[in-house]
Design a protein around this motif. Structure first.
Motif, mmCIF file in Angstrom:
data_model
loop_
_atom_site.group_PDB
_atom_site.id
_atom_site.type_symbol
_atom_site.label_atom_id
_atom_site.label_comp_id
_atom_site.label_asym_id
_atom_site.label_seq_id
_atom_site.Cartn_x
_atom_site.Cartn_y
_atom_site.Cartn_z
ATOM 1 N N ASP A 14 -2.130 -2.693 -6.224
ATOM 2 C CA ASP A 14 -2.906 -2.331 -7.413
ATOM 3 C C ASP A 14 -4.094 -1.452 -7.052
ATOM 4 O OD1 ASP A 14 -1.230 -3.677 -9.157
ATOM 5 O OD2 ASP A 14 -2.480 -5.488 -9.246
ATOM 6 N N GLN A 15 -4.757 -1.758 -5.921
ATOM 7 C CA GLN A 15 -5.876 -0.926 -5.473
ATOM 8 C C GLN A 15 -5.383 0.477 -5.111
ATOM 9 O OE1 GLN A 15 -7.364 -4.130 -2.708
ATOM 10 N NE2 GLN A 15 -9.266 -3.003 -2.994
ATOM 11 N N LEU A 16 -4.192 0.552 -4.511
ATOM 12 C CA LEU A 16 -3.624 1.857 -4.161
ATOM 13 C C LEU A 16 -3.434 2.682 -5.432
ATOM 14 C CD1 LEU A 16 -2.401 3.933 -2.197
ATOM 15 C CD2 LEU A 16 -0.205 2.781 -2.509
ATOM 16 N N LYS A 17 -2.944 2.044 -6.486
ATOM 17 C CA LYS A 17 -2.737 2.760 -7.754
ATOM 18 C C LYS A 17 -4.044 3.381 -8.245
ATOM 19 C CE LYS A 17 -0.776 0.543 -11.164
ATOM 20 N NZ LYS A 17 0.030 -0.469 -11.839
ATOM 21 N N VAL A 18 -5.145 2.677 -8.052
ATOM 22 C CA VAL A 18 -6.452 3.169 -8.475
ATOM 23 C C VAL A 18 -6.931 4.315 -7.571
ATOM 24 C CG1 VAL A 18 -8.896 2.527 -8.723
ATOM 25 C CG2 VAL A 18 -7.103 0.955 -9.496
ATOM 26 N N GLU A 19 -6.742 4.165 -6.254
ATOM 27 C CA GLU A 19 -7.233 5.145 -5.283
ATOM 28 C C GLU A 19 -6.349 6.380 -5.156
ATOM 29 O OE1 GLU A 19 -8.247 3.533 -1.429
ATOM 30 O OE2 GLU A 19 -9.220 1.787 -2.345
ATOM 31 N N LYS A 20 -5.072 6.235 -5.488
ATOM 32 C CA LYS A 20 -4.088 7.310 -5.256
ATOM 33 C C LYS A 20 -4.368 8.540 -6.115
ATOM 34 C CE LYS A 20 0.968 7.974 -5.456
ATOM 35 N NZ LYS A 20 0.810 9.345 -5.912
ATOM 36 N N ASN A 21 -4.268 9.693 -5.470
ATOM 37 C CA ASN A 21 -4.306 10.968 -6.201
ATOM 38 C C ASN A 21 -3.329 11.918 -5.520
ATOM 39 O OD1 ASN A 21 -5.587 12.405 -4.006
ATOM 40 N ND2 ASN A 21 -7.519 11.485 -4.615
ATOM 41 N N SER A 22 -3.298 13.161 -5.938
ATOM 42 C CA SER A 22 -2.309 14.103 -5.397
ATOM 43 C C SER A 22 -2.518 14.383 -3.905
ATOM 44 C CB SER A 22 -2.343 15.416 -6.178
ATOM 45 O OG SER A 22 -3.623 16.012 -6.048
ATOM 46 N N GLN A 23 -3.707 14.100 -3.375
ATOM 47 C CA GLN A 23 -4.003 14.349 -1.959
ATOM 48 C C GLN A 23 -3.757 13.123 -1.077
ATOM 49 O OE1 GLN A 23 -4.847 17.578 -1.176
ATOM 50 N NE2 GLN A 23 -4.417 17.766 -3.367
#
Length: 104
Positions: A14-23
């Motif tokens: 869930d934290q990854l979903k928040v932190e994830k972006n195109s980079q």
């Protein structure tokens, strides 16, 4: 500075979903068949048995994921020793409920 243990940081899916972006650099350390059956869009497949040979930008944070979190924990430890800023995804793909590419 470093003790005997190179402890990697770990976050939840869930934290990854928040932190994830195109980079965001995500390494999926499962076997190719598992990866093809469904992976996080943009994740690169680098099976655990090949992680030792991984060469990426050491200035970028690298997130590692597997099916349950065990292989990615091993991979994180190996990458940490090689000088990478690495984050393990606890619970792996079993906990990921974001978008998935591949699979049925």
């Amino acid at each position: 500075m470093f003790g005997l243990f190179h402890r990697s940081s770990a976050i939840s899916a869930d934290q990854l979903k928040v932190e994830k972006n195109s980079q965001t650099k995500i390494l999926d350390v499962r076997m190719p068949g598992e990866y093809r059956s469904g992976h996080i869009p943009g994740a690169k497949n680098v099976p655990l048995n090949r992680i030792e040979g991984y060469t990426g930008n050491k200035d970028e944070k690298v997130y590692v994921i597997c099916q349950s979190g065990m292989r990615s924990k091993q991979a994180a430890s190996i990458l940490k020793k090689k000088g990478y800023d690495v984050v393990n995804i606890r619970g792996g793909m079993t906990q990921w409920n974001g978008p998935v590419r591949g699979g049925k």
